[in-house]
Design an enzyme around this catalytic site. Structure first.
Site, mmCIF file in Angstrom:
data_model
loop_
_atom_site.group_PDB
_atom_site.id
_atom_site.type_symbol
_atom_site.label_atom_id
_atom_site.label_comp_id
_atom_site.label_asym_id
_atom_site.label_seq_id
_atom_site.Cartn_x
_atom_site.Cartn_y
_atom_site.Cartn_z
ATOM 1 N N HIS A 230 14.633 24.849 -9.738
ATOM 2 C CA HIS A 230 14.027 25.876 -10.580
ATOM 3 C C HIS A 230 14.209 25.588 -12.061
ATOM 4 C CE1 HIS A 230 17.890 27.976 -11.536
ATOM 5 N NE2 HIS A 230 18.237 27.557 -10.333
ATOM 6 N N ASP B 107 13.878 28.174 -14.467
ATOM 7 C CA ASP B 107 14.339 29.356 -15.205
ATOM 8 C C ASP B 107 15.857 29.394 -15.261
ATOM 9 O OD1 ASP B 107 14.254 29.890 -12.370
ATOM 10 O OD2 ASP B 107 14.683 31.983 -12.811
ATOM 11 N N ASP C 28 22.715 24.472 -13.942
ATOM 12 C CA ASP C 28 21.974 25.319 -12.998
ATOM 13 C C ASP C 28 20.587 25.658 -13.554
ATOM 14 O OD1 ASP C 28 21.252 27.032 -10.955
ATOM 15 O OD2 ASP C 28 22.545 28.670 -11.618
ATOM 16 N N GLU D 169 13.743 31.978 -9.899
ATOM 17 C CA GLU D 169 14.817 31.894 -8.902
ATOM 18 C C GLU D 169 15.982 32.791 -9.274
ATOM 19 O OE1 GLU D 169 18.480 30.335 -6.939
ATOM 20 O OE2 GLU D 169 18.037 30.561 -9.072
ATOM 21 N N GLU D 170 16.312 32.827 -10.566
ATOM 22 C CA GLU D 170 17.484 33.581 -11.008
ATOM 23 C C GLU D 170 17.305 35.094 -10.885
ATOM 24 O OE1 GLU D 170 20.223 32.388 -11.321
ATOM 25 O OE2 GLU D 170 20.198 30.383 -12.196
ATOM 26 N N GLU E 71 20.428 22.480 -6.255
ATOM 27 C CA GLU E 71 21.340 23.454 -6.854
ATOM 28 C C GLU E 71 22.692 22.758 -7.020
ATOM 29 O OE1 GLU E 71 21.217 26.790 -7.757
ATOM 30 O OE2 GLU E 71 19.061 26.909 -7.417
#
Length: 319
Positions: free
Chosen positions: A37, A39, A68, A100-101, A125
């Site tokens: 991801h 974001d 991350d 995602e977050e 991840e």
């Protein structure tokens, strides 16, 4: 007639999601998704440098989202280029997804219907490049307890906060019998409470939020129904969609990872795996303890190692 494409593929975009398909695409081949991801969370207090400006020092790359999951995103992209430059028994898709977050519906969930059928995915991840073969699901509950307002100087009214205390204790002690070998027990945690409008008014409403982390033995809906039966107040669920996920220990990718000496484990944190209805393995450079902190960083050597390991894991993988 089977489609075989040899031309260079152009990136595609939907919303804030971008993806790229192998140039040499064949419908007869299985397809592997490489996803991470773009974001980030909001920067926390305590940063000693600009979180939005990358800064390299002593082999560390600092910046919001470096660990991350920018490191995974870039490592998977370089692996995609390397793998698709040679003959492979699989098609590959590289996907940079968003939201995602915040577990939003404008990310992976928005894109999957646009992609060819997927047989296997790697979700990047920070795991220290160890394979997470299972991860807990997430369900967020909102509870509301009602009382009766009154002046705080008099023994009148019903204090909604006091009524909530036994419910807080209930969630603190709540247990479900089925324990996972990989993920442990279901965990329920009250993380937010809101009540009262003024110091001298007895609060007539107390609202609280419960973070529920599920294992693979319970769907979120099953847990919600069990909680409804024992909780003496109004409870609503934001969503049931983020269930626990697990890949078979005998999956060829997991077996190959184990052959390299990697150690499968169960992840307590959530990723976009929860939205994938096909086998997926979570693995990426960096450490989960460095996520969402001030002065977030990743070692450049971790990215280099990840690229090599991704390629070794996926090169000529037979599904």
């Amino acid at each position: 007639m089977d489609r075989i494409f040899s031309q260079k593929k152009k990136p595609k975009r939907k919303g804030n999601n971008v993806w790229l398909l192998s140039g040499k695409w064949c419908d007869k081949k299985p397809t592997i998704l490489l996803n991470s991801h773009i974001d980030t969370v909001k920067p926390v207090h305590g940063w000693t440098r600009d979180p939005f400006m990358p800064f390299e020092e002593s082999g560390k790359l600092y910046g919001l989202g470096s660990n991350d999951a920018g490191a995974s995103l870039i490592a998977l992209l370089h692996s995609f280029f390397a793998l698709t430059s040679t003959y492979q028994p699989n098609n590959f898709i590289w996907l940079a997804s968003c939201e995602e977050e915040i577990s939003g519906q404008g990310g992976v969930e928005l894109v999957l219907s646009e992609l060819p059928a997927i047989d296997l995915a790697i979700v990047g991840e920070p795991t220290g490049m160890q394979p997470a073969i299972a991860e807990k699901g997430l369900m967020v509950l909102k509870g509301t307890v009602y009382g009766k307002s009154g002046h705080s100087a008099y023994n009148k009214g019903i204090n909604a906060i006091y009524k909530t205390i036994p419910i807080i204790n209930l969630f603190q002690k709540l247990q479900f019998p089925l324990k996972s070998n990989w993920l442990g027990c279901v965990k329920t945690t009250i993380t937010m409470i809101h009540a009262g409008i003024q110091h001298n008014i007895i609060p007539d409403i107390c609202e609280f939020t419960v973070d529920v982390r599920s294992n693979e033995y319970y769907t979120n809906k099953q847990l919600f129904e069990k909680i409804l039966n024992i909780c003496p107040c109004e409870i609503i669920a934001h969503s049931f969609r983020l269930n626990s996920s697990k890949i078979d220990i005998e999956n060829p990718l997991v077996k190959k990872a184990k052959s390299f000496g990697l150690k499968p484990f169960g992840s307590q944190t959530l990723s976009d795996q929860a939205l994938m209805n096909f086998p997926s393995l979570k693995i990426g450079p960096g450490q989960p303890s460095r996520s969402h902190i001030a002065d977030e960083f990743v070692y450049l050597s971790e990215i280099e190692t990840a690229i090599k390991l991704y390629i070794h894991l996926l090169d000529n993988l037979i599904l």
